[in-house]
Write an enzyme that holds these catalytic residues in place. Sequence first.
Site, short mmCIF file in Angstrom:
data_model
loop_
_atom_site.label_atom_id
_atom_site.label_comp_id
_atom_site.label_asym_id
_atom_site.label_seq_id
_atom_site.Cartn_x
_atom_site.Cartn_y
_atom_site.Cartn_z
N ASP A 1 1.99 31.54 18.96
CA ASP A 1 2.81 30.77 19.91
C ASP A 1 2.66 29.27 19.66
OD1 ASP A 1 4.29 32.57 21.54
OD2 ASP A 1 2.42 33.25 22.43
N HIS B 1 1.08 41.76 25.18
CA HIS B 1 1.93 42.21 24.08
C HIS B 1 1.60 43.63 23.63
CE1 HIS B 1 3.99 38.47 23.77
NE2 HIS B 1 2.89 37.78 23.55
C1 3PY Z 1 -0.66 34.06 19.80
O1 3PY Z 1 -0.95 33.94 18.61
O2 3PY Z 1 0.24 33.43 20.36
C2 3PY Z 1 -1.40 35.01 20.60
O3 3PY Z 1 -1.19 35.09 21.79
C3 3PY Z 1 -2.40 35.88 19.91
O4 3PY Z 1 -2.71 36.99 20.61
MG MG Z 2 0.56 34.13 22.43
#
Ligand code: 3PY
Ligand code: MG
Length: 239
Positions: free
Chosen positions: A160, A40
């Site tokens: 996520d 990301h």
């Molecule tokens: C998430 O919170 O999904 C991550 O991948 C954190 O980097």
């Molecule tokens: Mg993530």
Amino acid sequence: MGTLRLDGGQVGGWLQLPGSATAELMGSVGFDFVCVDQQHGLVGDDALLPMLQALRATGTPSLVRVTANEPAAIGRALDRGADGVIVPLVDSPEEADAAVAACHHPPRGSRSYGPTRVNWMGERPAPLCVVMVETTTAVAALPRILEVDDIDGIFIGPSDLALGARLPLDGGPEHDELVASIIGACRDAGIPVGIYCASAAHVHLYRDMGATFTAMMSEATMLRAVATEHLLSARRTGR
Ligand code: 3PY
Ligand code: MG
């Protein structure tokens, strides 16, 4: 040069902006490791090498969160000299085993031999393979993921995880319960477990739950928060 360890309360930094100067700056702060985020973050392969060189110059061990669970992505990070990788979105023991295999040359794995930079870096420990648990599918498969040989750590992606479980992104009791259950399973299996933290308060929360390592929010998030705070303070009328 520090050794990358994830089993003793380590607190890491997180880099999302390309640039060796910010990598060096974050390396100089004293984090136990710094992770360069290619999933990301805005860091491509050409920017990655000088960032890893800068971290090494500060003696800070490096992790790279690779773009995906793909041998080429993992191999390129390791060939550039990362001390380990964080592999996102690992949902099954088969996917975890593929990540481990991509980190190691035969006979353990299938990583291709091409020690370009690694050739002149000298003797180093084997790279660490950390897999992310951040979906409800992965949570259901966790007991079997934890049985995969040579996994060096589990890293929880709280955002996520929240999205997949239809929970608020900013956490809450149900999210805490879910994270605590993942941490508990990893601890029972004797596998280091870490989590991305949006604040120092989260580091304390998750450490109290049993997380053996944590990574603090990215330099981009920190910079924006501090810049905003200073601007608001400068614009405030009165003192
Ligand atoms: C998430 O919170 O999904 C991550 O991948 C954190 O980097
Ligand atoms: Mg993530």
